[in-house]
Design a protein around this motif. Structure first.
Motif, PDB file in Angstrom:
ATOM      1  N   ALA A   1       0.814  -1.218   0.000  1.00  0.00           N
ATOM      2  CA  ALA A   1       0.000   0.000   0.000  1.00  0.00           C
ATOM      3  C   ALA A   1       0.846   1.266   0.000  1.00  0.00           C
ATOM      4  O   ALA A   1       1.848   1.363   0.709  1.00  0.00           O
ATOM      5  N   THR A   2       0.405   2.224  -0.827  1.00  0.00           N
ATOM      6  CA  THR A   2       1.010   3.548  -0.871  1.00  0.00           C
ATOM      7  C   THR A   2      -0.110   4.579  -0.995  1.00  0.00           C
ATOM      8  O   THR A   2      -1.226   4.255  -1.404  1.00  0.00           O
ATOM      9  N   LEU A   3       0.208   5.800  -0.642  1.00  0.00           N
ATOM     10  CA  LEU A   3      -0.718   6.916  -0.869  1.00  0.00           C
ATOM     11  C   LEU A   3      -0.190   7.712  -2.054  1.00  0.00           C
ATOM     12  O   LEU A   3       0.977   8.120  -2.064  1.00  0.00           O
TER      13      LEU A   3
ATOM     14  N   GLY B   1      -1.305  10.973  -4.276  1.00  0.00           N
ATOM     15  CA  GLY B   1      -2.238  12.083  -4.420  1.00  0.00           C
ATOM     16  C   GLY B   1      -3.408  12.006  -3.456  1.00  0.00           C
ATOM     17  O   GLY B   1      -4.528  12.358  -3.798  1.00  0.00           O
ATOM     18  N   GLY B   2      -3.164  11.498  -2.241  1.00  0.00           N
ATOM     19  CA  GLY B   2      -4.213  11.371  -1.239  1.00  0.00           C
ATOM     20  C   GLY B   2      -5.090  10.140  -1.400  1.00  0.00           C
ATOM     21  O   GLY B   2      -5.989   9.913  -0.603  1.00  0.00           O
ATOM     22  N   GLU B   3      -4.846   9.345  -2.432  1.00  0.00           N
ATOM     23  CA  GLU B   3      -5.620   8.125  -2.686  1.00  0.00           C
ATOM     24  C   GLU B   3      -4.801   6.899  -2.290  1.00  0.00           C
ATOM     25  O   GLU B   3      -3.601   6.823  -2.562  1.00  0.00           O
ATOM     26  N   LEU B   4      -5.459   5.926  -1.678  1.00  0.00           N
ATOM     27  CA  LEU B   4      -4.810   4.681  -1.298  1.00  0.00           C
ATOM     28  C   LEU B   4      -4.713   3.762  -2.511  1.00  0.00           C
ATOM     29  O   LEU B   4      -5.699   3.492  -3.184  1.00  0.00           O
ATOM     30  N   VAL B   5      -3.497   3.306  -2.794  1.00  0.00           N
ATOM     31  CA  VAL B   5      -3.251   2.380  -3.898  1.00  0.00           C
ATOM     32  C   VAL B   5      -2.690   1.098  -3.291  1.00  0.00           C
ATOM     33  O   VAL B   5      -1.700   1.133  -2.560  1.00  0.00           O
ATOM     34  N   MET B   6      -3.350  -0.036  -3.579  1.00  0.00           N
ATOM     35  CA  MET B   6      -2.899  -1.310  -3.028  1.00  0.00           C
ATOM     36  C   MET B   6      -2.648  -2.307  -4.160  1.00  0.00           C
ATOM     37  O   MET B   6      -3.514  -2.520  -5.002  1.00  0.00           O
ATOM     38  N   GLU B   7      -1.454  -2.905  -4.148  1.00  0.00           N
ATOM     39  CA  GLU B   7      -1.072  -3.882  -5.163  1.00  0.00           C
ATOM     40  C   GLU B   7      -0.923  -5.252  -4.508  1.00  0.00           C
ATOM     41  O   GLU B   7      -0.168  -5.403  -3.545  1.00  0.00           O
ATOM     42  N   PRO B   8      -1.625  -6.274  -5.017  1.00  0.00           N
ATOM     43  CA  PRO B   8      -1.554  -7.610  -4.405  1.00  0.00           C
ATOM     44  C   PRO B   8      -0.267  -8.351  -4.769  1.00  0.00           C
ATOM     45  O   PRO B   8       0.213  -8.272  -5.900  1.00  0.00           O
TER      46      PRO B   8
ATOM     47  N   ILE C   1      -1.664  -5.981   4.882  1.00  0.00           N
ATOM     48  CA  ILE C   1      -1.430  -4.777   4.101  1.00  0.00           C
ATOM     49  C   ILE C   1      -0.096  -4.194   4.551  1.00  0.00           C
ATOM     50  O   ILE C   1       0.028  -3.705   5.679  1.00  0.00           O
ATOM     51  N   ARG C   2       0.909  -4.282   3.684  1.00  0.00           N
ATOM     52  CA  ARG C   2       2.249  -3.766   3.976  1.00  0.00           C
ATOM     53  C   ARG C   2       2.311  -2.318   3.508  1.00  0.00           C
ATOM     54  O   ARG C   2       2.188  -2.041   2.325  1.00  0.00           O
ATOM     55  N   CYS C   3       2.499  -1.411   4.446  1.00  0.00           N
ATOM     56  CA  CYS C   3       2.441   0.021   4.152  1.00  0.00           C
ATOM     57  C   CYS C   3       3.834   0.597   3.930  1.00  0.00           C
ATOM     58  O   CYS C   3       4.755   0.329   4.686  1.00  0.00           O
ATOM     59  N   ARG C   4       3.954   1.421   2.888  1.00  0.00           N
ATOM     60  CA  ARG C   4       5.248   1.976   2.469  1.00  0.00           C
ATOM     61  C   ARG C   4       5.863   2.884   3.523  1.00  0.00           C
ATOM     62  O   ARG C   4       7.069   2.913   3.704  1.00  0.00           O
ATOM     63  N   ASN C   5       5.035   3.651   4.216  1.00  0.00           N
ATOM     64  CA  ASN C   5       5.553   4.595   5.207  1.00  0.00           C
ATOM     65  C   ASN C   5       4.526   4.786   6.322  1.00  0.00           C
ATOM     66  O   ASN C   5       3.424   4.255   6.271  1.00  0.00           O
TER      67      ASN C   5
ATOM     68  N   LEU D   1       3.879  -1.868   8.953  1.00  0.00           N
ATOM     69  CA  LEU D   1       4.769  -0.900   8.343  1.00  0.00           C
ATOM     70  C   LEU D   1       5.901  -1.671   7.683  1.00  0.00           C
ATOM     71  O   LEU D   1       6.565  -2.485   8.332  1.00  0.00           O
ATOM     72  N   ASP D   2       6.106  -1.453   6.388  1.00  0.00           N
ATOM     73  CA  ASP D   2       7.169  -2.149   5.657  1.00  0.00           C
ATOM     74  C   ASP D   2       8.504  -1.534   6.053  1.00  0.00           C
ATOM     75  O   ASP D   2       8.846  -0.437   5.625  1.00  0.00           O
TER      76      ASP D   2
END
Length: 87
Positions: free
Chosen positions: A14-16, A18-25, A51-55, A79-80
């Motif tokens: 998961a990354t944000l 432009g304020g939108e959550l983007v998740m790649e499986p 859900i592994r979060c970039r930051n 948190l990744d």
């Protein structure tokens, strides 16, 4: 040849943006998954519940989302650590 990192569970990365959550499986083997969530490398159907979060910002966003949506009670956010070091 670089060995790909293996994880314990199938996951979303998961990354944000432009304020939108983007998740790649991804499969636990690290392979990116298409919409069917089938890993060609492992020959298995994957089930992403981590859900592994970039930051930290993404991690906090995902946690708020999970807490406010009871239908996602079986998902966990982490948190990744590797990408956090590079930020």
């Amino acid at each position: 040849m670089e060995k790909s990192k293996e994880f314990k569970r199938d996951f979303f990365y998961a990354t944000l943006e432009g304020g939108e959550l983007v998740m790649e499986p991804h499969c636990a083997c690290g392979n990116y998954l298409l919409e069917e969530y089938y890993c060609e490398k492992c020959k298995k159907q994957c089930r992403c519940t981590e859900i592994r979060c970039r930051n930290k910002e993404t991690f906090e966003y995902v946690n708020r989302f999970l807490k406010s949506n009871k239908s996602f009670h079986n998902f966990t956010a982490v948190l990744d650590e590797e990408t956090e070091k590079g930020d």
